[in-house]
Design a protein around this motif. Structure first.
Motif, PDB file in Angstrom:
ATOM      1  N   SER A 119      -3.353  74.765  25.334  1.00  0.00           N
ATOM      2  CA  SER A 119      -3.055  76.185  25.534  1.00  0.00           C
ATOM      3  C   SER A 119      -4.362  76.970  25.609  1.00  0.00           C
ATOM      4  CB  SER A 119      -2.182  76.722  24.394  1.00  0.00           C
ATOM      5  OG  SER A 119      -2.962  77.025  23.270  1.00  0.00           O
ATOM      6  N   SER A 120      -4.252  78.230  25.973  1.00  0.00           N
ATOM      7  CA  SER A 120      -5.445  79.074  26.060  1.00  0.00           C
ATOM      8  C   SER A 120      -5.777  79.727  24.719  1.00  0.00           C
ATOM      9  CB  SER A 120      -5.246  80.150  27.132  1.00  0.00           C
ATOM     10  OG  SER A 120      -4.146  80.974  26.799  1.00  0.00           O
ATOM     11  N   ASN A 121      -4.971  79.461  23.692  1.00  0.00           N
ATOM     12  CA  ASN A 121      -5.190  80.031  22.367  1.00  0.00           C
ATOM     13  C   ASN A 121      -5.144  78.898  21.345  1.00  0.00           C
ATOM     14  OD1 ASN A 121      -5.212  81.409  19.952  1.00  0.00           O
ATOM     15  ND2 ASN A 121      -3.429  82.683  20.399  1.00  0.00           N
ATOM     16  N   LYS A 122      -6.270  78.568  20.771  1.00  0.00           N
ATOM     17  CA  LYS A 122      -6.325  77.453  19.816  1.00  0.00           C
ATOM     18  C   LYS A 122      -5.641  77.797  18.493  1.00  0.00           C
ATOM     19  CE  LYS A 122      -8.523  75.403  23.008  1.00  0.00           C
ATOM     20  NZ  LYS A 122      -7.828  75.686  24.220  1.00  0.00           N
ATOM     21  N   SER A 123      -5.368  79.084  18.260  1.00  0.00           N
ATOM     22  CA  SER A 123      -4.594  79.519  17.087  1.00  0.00           C
ATOM     23  C   SER A 123      -3.199  79.916  17.547  1.00  0.00           C
ATOM     24  CB  SER A 123      -5.285  80.707  16.410  1.00  0.00           C
ATOM     25  OG  SER A 123      -6.568  80.360  15.990  1.00  0.00           O
ATOM     26  N   LEU A 124      -2.585  79.061  18.317  1.00  0.00           N
ATOM     27  CA  LEU A 124      -1.323  79.360  18.981  1.00  0.00           C
ATOM     28  C   LEU A 124      -0.174  79.607  18.019  1.00  0.00           C
ATOM     29  CD1 LEU A 124       0.255  79.411  21.722  1.00  0.00           C
ATOM     30  CD2 LEU A 124       0.639  76.975  21.380  1.00  0.00           C
ATOM     31  N   TYR A 125      -0.060  78.804  16.969  1.00  0.00           N
ATOM     32  CA  TYR A 125       1.106  78.859  16.092  1.00  0.00           C
ATOM     33  C   TYR A 125       0.927  79.868  14.965  1.00  0.00           C
ATOM     34  CZ  TYR A 125       2.140  74.091  17.887  1.00  0.00           C
ATOM     35  OH  TYR A 125       2.384  72.997  18.655  1.00  0.00           O
ATOM     36  N   TRP A 126       1.970  80.631  14.717  1.00  0.00           N
ATOM     37  CA  TRP A 126       2.079  81.500  13.552  1.00  0.00           C
ATOM     38  C   TRP A 126       3.424  81.150  12.931  1.00  0.00           C
ATOM     39  CZ3 TRP A 126      -1.849  84.888  12.286  1.00  0.00           C
ATOM     40  CH2 TRP A 126      -2.837  85.063  13.260  1.00  0.00           C
ATOM     41  N   SER A 127       3.410  80.291  11.958  1.00  0.00           N
ATOM     42  CA  SER A 127       4.634  79.765  11.384  1.00  0.00           C
ATOM     43  C   SER A 127       5.065  80.579  10.172  1.00  0.00           C
ATOM     44  CB  SER A 127       4.404  78.307  10.981  1.00  0.00           C
ATOM     45  OG  SER A 127       5.538  77.765  10.388  1.00  0.00           O
ATOM     46  N   ALA A 128       6.370  80.802  10.064  1.00  0.00           N
ATOM     47  CA  ALA A 128       6.946  81.481   8.901  1.00  0.00           C
ATOM     48  C   ALA A 128       7.749  80.456   8.115  1.00  0.00           C
ATOM     49  CB  ALA A 128       7.842  82.628   9.354  1.00  0.00           C
TER      50      ALA A 128
ATOM     51  N   CYS B  10      12.241  86.167  29.457  1.00  0.00           N
ATOM     52  CA  CYS B  10      11.953  86.822  30.730  1.00  0.00           C
ATOM     53  C   CYS B  10      10.679  86.186  31.276  1.00  0.00           C
ATOM     54  CB  CYS B  10      11.806  88.336  30.577  1.00  0.00           C
ATOM     55  SG  CYS B  10      10.348  88.869  29.684  1.00  0.00           S
ATOM     56  N   ALA B  11      10.549  86.202  32.576  1.00  0.00           N
ATOM     57  CA  ALA B  11       9.373  85.641  33.237  1.00  0.00           C
ATOM     58  C   ALA B  11       8.673  86.761  33.991  1.00  0.00           C
ATOM     59  CB  ALA B  11       9.783  84.530  34.196  1.00  0.00           C
TER      60      ALA B  11
ATOM     61  N   GLY C 137      -2.753  85.564  37.332  1.00  0.00           N
ATOM     62  CA  GLY C 137      -2.663  84.407  38.210  1.00  0.00           C
ATOM     63  C   GLY C 137      -1.732  83.306  37.739  1.00  0.00           C
ATOM     64  N   ASP C 138      -0.862  83.592  36.784  1.00  0.00           N
ATOM     65  CA  ASP C 138       0.059  82.576  36.281  1.00  0.00           C
ATOM     66  C   ASP C 138       1.418  83.225  36.036  1.00  0.00           C
ATOM     67  OD1 ASP C 138       1.063  80.156  35.281  1.00  0.00           O
ATOM     68  OD2 ASP C 138      -0.628  79.845  33.925  1.00  0.00           O
ATOM     69  N   ILE C 139       2.426  82.398  35.915  1.00  0.00           N
ATOM     70  CA  ILE C 139       3.742  82.863  35.487  1.00  0.00           C
ATOM     71  C   ILE C 139       3.776  82.726  33.973  1.00  0.00           C
ATOM     72  CG2 ILE C 139       6.225  82.430  35.563  1.00  0.00           C
ATOM     73  CD1 ILE C 139       5.758  81.322  38.422  1.00  0.00           C
ATOM     74  N   TRP C 140       4.225  83.767  33.310  1.00  0.00           N
ATOM     75  CA  TRP C 140       4.316  83.795  31.853  1.00  0.00           C
ATOM     76  C   TRP C 140       5.776  83.889  31.443  1.00  0.00           C
ATOM     77  CZ3 TRP C 140       0.204  84.658  28.140  1.00  0.00           C
ATOM     78  CH2 TRP C 140      -1.074  84.640  28.708  1.00  0.00           C
TER      79      TRP C 140
ATOM     80  N   LYS D  44       2.239  80.654  28.893  1.00  0.00           N
ATOM     81  CA  LYS D  44       2.086  80.493  30.336  1.00  0.00           C
ATOM     82  C   LYS D  44       2.869  79.275  30.820  1.00  0.00           C
ATOM     83  CE  LYS D  44      -2.446  80.342  30.178  1.00  0.00           C
ATOM     84  NZ  LYS D  44      -3.866  80.303  30.581  1.00  0.00           N
ATOM     85  N   ASN D  45       3.366  79.370  32.035  1.00  0.00           N
ATOM     86  CA  ASN D  45       4.045  78.240  32.662  1.00  0.00           C
ATOM     87  C   ASN D  45       3.102  77.037  32.762  1.00  0.00           C
ATOM     88  OD1 ASN D  45       6.355  77.109  34.209  1.00  0.00           O
ATOM     89  ND2 ASN D  45       4.824  77.054  35.832  1.00  0.00           N
ATOM     90  N   SER D  46       1.840  77.288  33.078  1.00  0.00           N
ATOM     91  CA  SER D  46       0.886  76.182  33.212  1.00  0.00           C
ATOM     92  C   SER D  46       0.713  75.437  31.888  1.00  0.00           C
ATOM     93  CB  SER D  46      -0.465  76.682  33.730  1.00  0.00           C
ATOM     94  OG  SER D  46      -1.020  77.631  32.848  1.00  0.00           O
TER      95      SER D  46
END
Length: 129
Positions: free
Chosen positions: A9-18, A74-75, A80-83, A111-113
Motif C-alpha cells: 500500500s502507499s501507507n505503511k501505517s495502513l491499519y488502525w485497529s480497534a 463508493c468509487a 490517477g487511480d480508482i479509489w 486504491k484499486n491498484s
C-alpha cells in the motif's frame, strides 16, 4: 503476509485497529477518517476497523468483503487511480440501548491498484523458506 500487504500500500501505517466496537470513534479520529464528508479529497490510504477476528489481516478482509457485498462503498477517481471508500456496520444487538442504529465497524479508504497488488500476493501464496 501482514507486512507484505502493508508494504504493497502507499501507507505503511495502513491499519488502525480497534479492540472493541466502542473504540472505533477514537481510532477513526486517529486515522483522520472520523468525518467522511469530502473523503475523496483525503490524500492517503487508511483502514480503520474493529478487529473482529483477533487477527488484523483476517479482520481487514472480513470488513472489505462485507463492505463490497452489502453495497456500502463508493468509487471515485483521484491521483490517477480508482479509489474505494468502504464501510462495514454491525446490526443492533438485543437489549441495545442504541435502538435500531447500526454501529460502524470499519471505514476503509484504499486504491484499486493496492487491492490488485494484494490479490497477486495472496495468489502467489506464502514465501516459505
Amino acid at each position: 503476509m501482514n507486512k507484505k500487504l502493508k508494504a504493497a500500500s502507499s501507507n505503511k501505517s495502513l491499519y488502525w485497529s480497534a479492540a472493541a466496537v466502542g473504540d472505533m470513534e477514537q481510532a477513526l479520529r486517529n486515522a483522520d477518517l472520523f468525518d467522511c464528508a469530502g473523503i475523496e479529497s483525503k490524500p492517503f490510504e487508511s483502514a480503520v476497523f474493529y478487529d473482529a477476528k483477533s487477527n488484523q489481516t483476517i479482520s481487514l478482509f472480513y470488513h472489505l468483503r462485507n463492505g463490497f457485498a452489502h453495497g456500502r462503498f463508493c468509487a471515485f477517481k483521484s491521483k490517477g487511480d480508482i479509489w474505494f471508500a468502504i464501510e462495514d456496520v454491525a446490526g443492533k444487538r438485543k437489549d441495545d440501548p442504541a435502538g435500531d442504529i447500526k454501529r460502524l465497524t470499519a471505514r476503509i479508504l484504499i486504491k484499486n491498484s493496492t487491492l490488485c497488488k494484494w490479490m497477486k500476493l495472496i495468489k502467489a501464496g506464502p514465501d516459505i523458506r
